[in-house]
Design an enzyme around this catalytic site. Structure first.
Site, PDB file in Angstrom:
ATOM      1  CB  CYS A 150      14.888  16.254  13.357  1.00 14.66           C
ATOM      2  SG  CYS A 150      13.409  15.761  14.280  1.00 14.66           S
ATOM      3  CG  HIS A 153       8.630  15.902  12.981  1.00 12.38           C
ATOM      4  ND1 HIS A 153       9.988  16.107  13.106  1.00 12.38           N
ATOM      5  CD2 HIS A 153       8.049  17.106  13.227  1.00 12.38           C
ATOM      6  CE1 HIS A 153      10.220  17.373  13.396  1.00 12.38           C
ATOM      7  NE2 HIS A 153       9.056  17.996  13.475  1.00 12.38           N
ATOM      8  CD  GLU A 168      10.904  11.386  10.569  1.00 13.81           C
ATOM      9  OE1 GLU A 168      11.987  11.726  10.066  1.00 13.81           O
ATOM     10  OE2 GLU A 168       9.968  12.178  10.767  1.00 13.81           O
TER      11      GLU A 168
END
Length: 148
Positions: free
Chosen positions: A82, A52, A54
């Site tokens: 998330c 992801h 991040e």
């Protein structure tokens, strides 16, 4: 004004993901007011479910700084993180999370923020929501409309 500038850089990262056929989410990391890393979603191209935006920007920042505790780091991301990504930010001791679009399906910062105020947590992340939310939502909506 400052938040919008850095969110536009995250949107540029999201556009890179879109052009690769990845879900268009982008992130940038700042330390002491300077951008030190940028990343975009890459789970398909990296064959890695944890790739992801991040997580990748945290990895890049940690490598660049030579530490795993990223105290003082600010992360700008186009979509509410998330659980995995928020947990990684918490463990890394990220100072501030700024995100664009809310993610009512799997975004967890709103739920977790109230829990983070409890005394047993030794770190709290400042959260700023909704920066360029319309633009951040639009890139995602456009991507999924094209897929249908």
């Amino acid at each position: 004004m400052r938040h919008e500038h850095y969110m536009r850089l995250a949107l540029e990262q999201a556009d890179l993901a879109r052009r690769k056929g990845e879900v268009p989410i982008g992130a940038v990391a700042l330390m002491n007011g300077k951008v030190i890393a940028g990343a975009h979603n890459s789970p398909i191209s990296e064959t890695d479910p944890t790739a992801h935006a991040e997580i990748l920007v945290l990895r890049s920042a940690a490598e660049k700084l030579g530490v795993y505790r990223l105290e003082g780091l600010e992360i700008y991301v186009t979509l509410e993180p998330c659980l995995m990504c928020f947990g990684a930010m918490l463990h890394a001791r990220v100072a501030r999370l700024v995100y664009g679009a809310d993610d009512p399906k799997v975004g967890l910062s709103l739920i977790l923020e109230s829990r983070l105020q409890e005394a047993h947590f030794n770190h709290r992340i400042e959260i700023v929501r909704g920066v360029l939310a319309e633009e951040c939502s639009a890139i995602l909506q456009g991507f999924f409309q094209e897929k249908r």
